[in-house]
Scaffold this motif. Structure first.
Motif, PDB file in Angstrom:
ATOM      1  N   ASP A  43      39.008  31.213  21.171  1.00 27.29           N
ATOM      2  CA  ASP A  43      40.339  30.645  21.005  1.00 27.29           C
ATOM      3  C   ASP A  43      40.234  29.274  20.344  1.00 27.29           C
ATOM      4  OD1 ASP A  43      43.317  30.892  22.092  1.00 27.29           O
ATOM      5  OD2 ASP A  43      42.677  28.808  22.335  1.00 27.29           O
ATOM      6  N   PRO A  44      41.065  29.006  19.332  1.00 28.78           N
ATOM      7  CA  PRO A  44      40.971  27.725  18.623  1.00 28.78           C
ATOM      8  C   PRO A  44      41.334  26.520  19.486  1.00 28.78           C
ATOM      9  CG  PRO A  44      42.813  29.011  17.782  1.00 28.78           C
ATOM     10  CD  PRO A  44      42.066  29.882  18.741  1.00 28.78           C
ATOM     11  N   THR A  45      42.100  26.734  20.546  1.00 29.01           N
ATOM     12  CA  THR A  45      42.496  25.634  21.431  1.00 29.01           C
ATOM     13  C   THR A  45      41.610  25.517  22.660  1.00 29.01           C
ATOM     14  OG1 THR A  45      44.799  25.859  20.729  1.00 29.01           O
ATOM     15  CG2 THR A  45      44.400  24.679  22.792  1.00 29.01           C
ATOM     16  N   TYR A  46      41.356  26.641  23.337  1.00 27.17           N
ATOM     17  CA  TYR A  46      40.642  26.632  24.619  1.00 27.17           C
ATOM     18  C   TYR A  46      39.150  26.900  24.509  1.00 27.17           C
ATOM     19  CZ  TYR A  46      45.352  26.753  26.483  1.00 27.17           C
ATOM     20  OH  TYR A  46      46.654  26.468  26.781  1.00 27.17           O
ATOM     21  N   GLY A  47      38.683  27.345  23.364  1.00 27.54           N
ATOM     22  CA  GLY A  47      37.277  27.696  23.214  1.00 27.54           C
ATOM     23  C   GLY A  47      37.045  29.135  23.613  1.00 27.54           C
ATOM     24  N   PRO A  48      35.828  29.470  24.032  1.00 21.48           N
ATOM     25  CA  PRO A  48      35.535  30.863  24.357  1.00 21.48           C
ATOM     26  C   PRO A  48      36.290  31.324  25.606  1.00 21.48           C
ATOM     27  CG  PRO A  48      33.642  29.488  24.845  1.00 21.48           C
ATOM     28  CD  PRO A  48      34.654  28.610  24.184  1.00 21.48           C
ATOM     29  N   ILE A  49      36.868  32.514  25.494  1.00 20.42           N
ATOM     30  CA  ILE A  49      37.651  33.119  26.580  1.00 20.42           C
ATOM     31  C   ILE A  49      37.009  34.453  26.944  1.00 20.42           C
ATOM     32  CG2 ILE A  49      39.907  34.092  27.198  1.00 20.42           C
ATOM     33  CD1 ILE A  49      40.121  31.125  26.696  1.00 20.42           C
ATOM     34  N   LEU A  50      36.789  34.675  28.239  1.00 18.69           N
ATOM     35  CA  LEU A  50      36.352  35.981  28.733  1.00 18.69           C
ATOM     36  C   LEU A  50      37.601  36.728  29.176  1.00 18.69           C
ATOM     37  CD1 LEU A  50      33.905  37.809  29.594  1.00 18.69           C
ATOM     38  CD2 LEU A  50      34.276  36.906  31.891  1.00 18.69           C
ATOM     39  N   TYR A  51      37.863  37.896  28.570  1.00 22.45           N
ATOM     40  CA  TYR A  51      39.014  38.698  28.995  1.00 22.45           C
ATOM     41  C   TYR A  51      38.523  39.997  29.613  1.00 22.45           C
ATOM     42  CZ  TYR A  51      38.361  41.094  24.495  1.00 22.45           C
ATOM     43  OH  TYR A  51      37.839  41.781  23.432  1.00 22.45           O
ATOM     44  N   TYR A  52      39.350  40.574  30.499  1.00 20.17           N
ATOM     45  CA  TYR A  52      38.931  41.735  31.271  1.00 20.17           C
ATOM     46  C   TYR A  52      40.146  42.385  31.940  1.00 20.17           C
ATOM     47  CZ  TYR A  52      39.321  38.030  34.726  1.00 20.17           C
ATOM     48  OH  TYR A  52      39.795  36.974  35.475  1.00 20.17           O
ATOM     49  N   HIS A  53      39.963  43.587  32.465  1.00 25.26           N
ATOM     50  CA  HIS A  53      40.984  44.214  33.296  1.00 25.26           C
ATOM     51  C   HIS A  53      40.469  44.211  34.733  1.00 25.26           C
ATOM     52  CE1 HIS A  53      38.362  47.671  32.232  1.00 25.26           C
ATOM     53  NE2 HIS A  53      38.564  47.981  33.493  1.00 25.26           N
ATOM     54  N   TYR A  54      41.409  44.319  35.672  1.00 26.24           N
ATOM     55  CA  TYR A  54      41.028  44.311  37.086  1.00 26.24           C
ATOM     56  C   TYR A  54      42.150  44.893  37.935  1.00 26.24           C
ATOM     57  CZ  TYR A  54      44.062  40.239  37.737  1.00 26.24           C
ATOM     58  OH  TYR A  54      45.141  39.394  37.792  1.00 26.24           O
ATOM     59  N   VAL A  55      41.868  45.097  39.209  1.00 25.47           N
ATOM     60  CA  VAL A  55      42.861  45.519  40.189  1.00 25.47           C
ATOM     61  C   VAL A  55      43.170  44.315  41.066  1.00 25.47           C
ATOM     62  CG1 VAL A  55      43.215  46.948  42.242  1.00 25.47           C
ATOM     63  CG2 VAL A  55      42.121  47.924  40.230  1.00 25.47           C
ATOM     64  N   ASP A  56      44.455  44.048  41.262  1.00 28.22           N
ATOM     65  CA  ASP A  56      44.884  43.028  42.223  1.00 28.22           C
ATOM     66  C   ASP A  56      45.097  43.750  43.549  1.00 28.22           C
ATOM     67  OD1 ASP A  56      46.413  41.349  43.911  1.00 28.22           O
ATOM     68  OD2 ASP A  56      47.242  40.286  42.181  1.00 28.22           O
ATOM     69  N   LYS A  57      44.265  43.472  44.537  1.00 29.71           N
ATOM     70  CA  LYS A  57      44.304  44.209  45.800  1.00 29.71           C
ATOM     71  C   LYS A  57      45.635  44.077  46.524  1.00 29.71           C
ATOM     72  CE  LYS A  57      40.508  42.346  47.387  1.00 29.71           C
ATOM     73  NZ  LYS A  57      39.319  42.046  48.205  1.00 29.71           N
ATOM     74  N   THR A  58      46.423  43.044  46.209  1.00 32.14           N
ATOM     75  CA  THR A  58      47.724  42.885  46.873  1.00 32.14           C
ATOM     76  C   THR A  58      48.810  43.725  46.213  1.00 32.14           C
ATOM     77  OG1 THR A  58      48.394  40.980  45.518  1.00 32.14           O
ATOM     78  CG2 THR A  58      47.147  40.516  47.528  1.00 32.14           C
ATOM     79  N   ILE A  59      48.530  44.275  45.013  1.00 37.88           N
ATOM     80  CA  ILE A  59      49.523  45.066  44.289  1.00 37.88           C
ATOM     81  C   ILE A  59      49.261  46.550  44.443  1.00 37.88           C
ATOM     82  CG2 ILE A  59      50.409  45.624  41.989  1.00 37.88           C
ATOM     83  CD1 ILE A  59      49.946  42.676  41.274  1.00 37.88           C
ATOM     84  N   GLY A  60      48.030  46.997  44.207  1.00 35.70           N
ATOM     85  CA  GLY A  60      47.712  48.410  44.355  1.00 35.70           C
ATOM     86  C   GLY A  60      46.616  48.840  43.403  1.00 35.70           C
ATOM     87  N   TYR A  61      46.191  50.079  43.590  1.00 36.39           N
ATOM     88  CA  TYR A  61      45.049  50.617  42.865  1.00 36.39           C
ATOM     89  C   TYR A  61      45.424  51.694  41.844  1.00 36.39           C
ATOM     90  CZ  TYR A  61      42.318  48.182  46.389  1.00 36.39           C
ATOM     91  OH  TYR A  61      41.767  47.215  47.184  1.00 36.39           O
ATOM     92  N   ALA A  62      46.701  52.020  41.729  1.00 39.09           N
ATOM     93  CA  ALA A  62      47.130  53.068  40.797  1.00 39.09           C
ATOM     94  C   ALA A  62      46.925  52.612  39.358  1.00 39.09           C
ATOM     95  CB  ALA A  62      48.602  53.405  41.034  1.00 39.09           C
ATOM     96  N   ASP A  63      46.841  53.584  38.449  1.00 38.48           N
ATOM     97  CA  ASP A  63      46.603  53.252  37.041  1.00 38.48           C
ATOM     98  C   ASP A  63      47.610  52.244  36.505  1.00 38.48           C
ATOM     99  OD1 ASP A  63      44.348  54.785  36.819  1.00 38.48           O
ATOM    100  OD2 ASP A  63      45.393  56.525  36.004  1.00 38.48           O
ATOM    101  N   GLY A  64      48.874  52.380  36.861  1.00 39.66           N
ATOM    102  CA  GLY A  64      49.899  51.467  36.374  1.00 39.66           C
ATOM    103  C   GLY A  64      49.850  50.081  36.997  1.00 39.66           C
ATOM    104  N   ASP A  65      48.983  49.897  37.995  1.00 40.80           N
ATOM    105  CA  ASP A  65      48.882  48.601  38.682  1.00 40.80           C
ATOM    106  C   ASP A  65      47.792  47.693  38.119  1.00 40.80           C
ATOM    107  OD1 ASP A  65      50.882  49.379  40.433  1.00 40.80           O
ATOM    108  OD2 ASP A  65      49.450  50.183  41.901  1.00 40.80           O
TER     109      ASP A  65
END
Length: 85
Positions: A46-68
């Motif tokens: 990123d030109p402003t913040y520098g290197p960014i690590l991006y990823y997907h994850y599950v938020d355990k407070t929301i749920g584990y379904a594909d749409g979550d």
């Protein structure tokens, strides 16, 4: 997990000097708090913040379904010589 070497052809080791071909590897990002199973990582310069690590994850407070599934990102700090998020 990451390893590094002074040469592009090898001798890759983790932060403790353990060879990557012998079980080594330093953790950069793992499950923590409500973030479960972060994966699919990539790096964006990123030109402003520098290197960014991006990823997907599950938020355990929301749920584990594909749409979550969620998208996360953290800046990467290399001040120690190793990537830290």
């Amino acid at each position: 997990m990451v390893c590094r070497s002074a040469s592009a052809t090898g001798g890759f080791v983790d932060k403790n000097g353990v060879s990557c071909t012998n079980g080594g590897g330093t953790v950069v990002l793992e499950s923590h708090n409500n973030v479960y199973g972060p994966g699919g990582q990539g790096v964006y310069q990123d030109p402003t913040y520098g290197p960014i690590l991006y990823y997907h994850y599950v938020d355990k407070t929301i749920g584990y379904a594909d749409g979550d599934k969620r998208f996360g990102w953290n800046t990467i700090n290399f001040s120690s010589g190793w990537p830290v998020v």
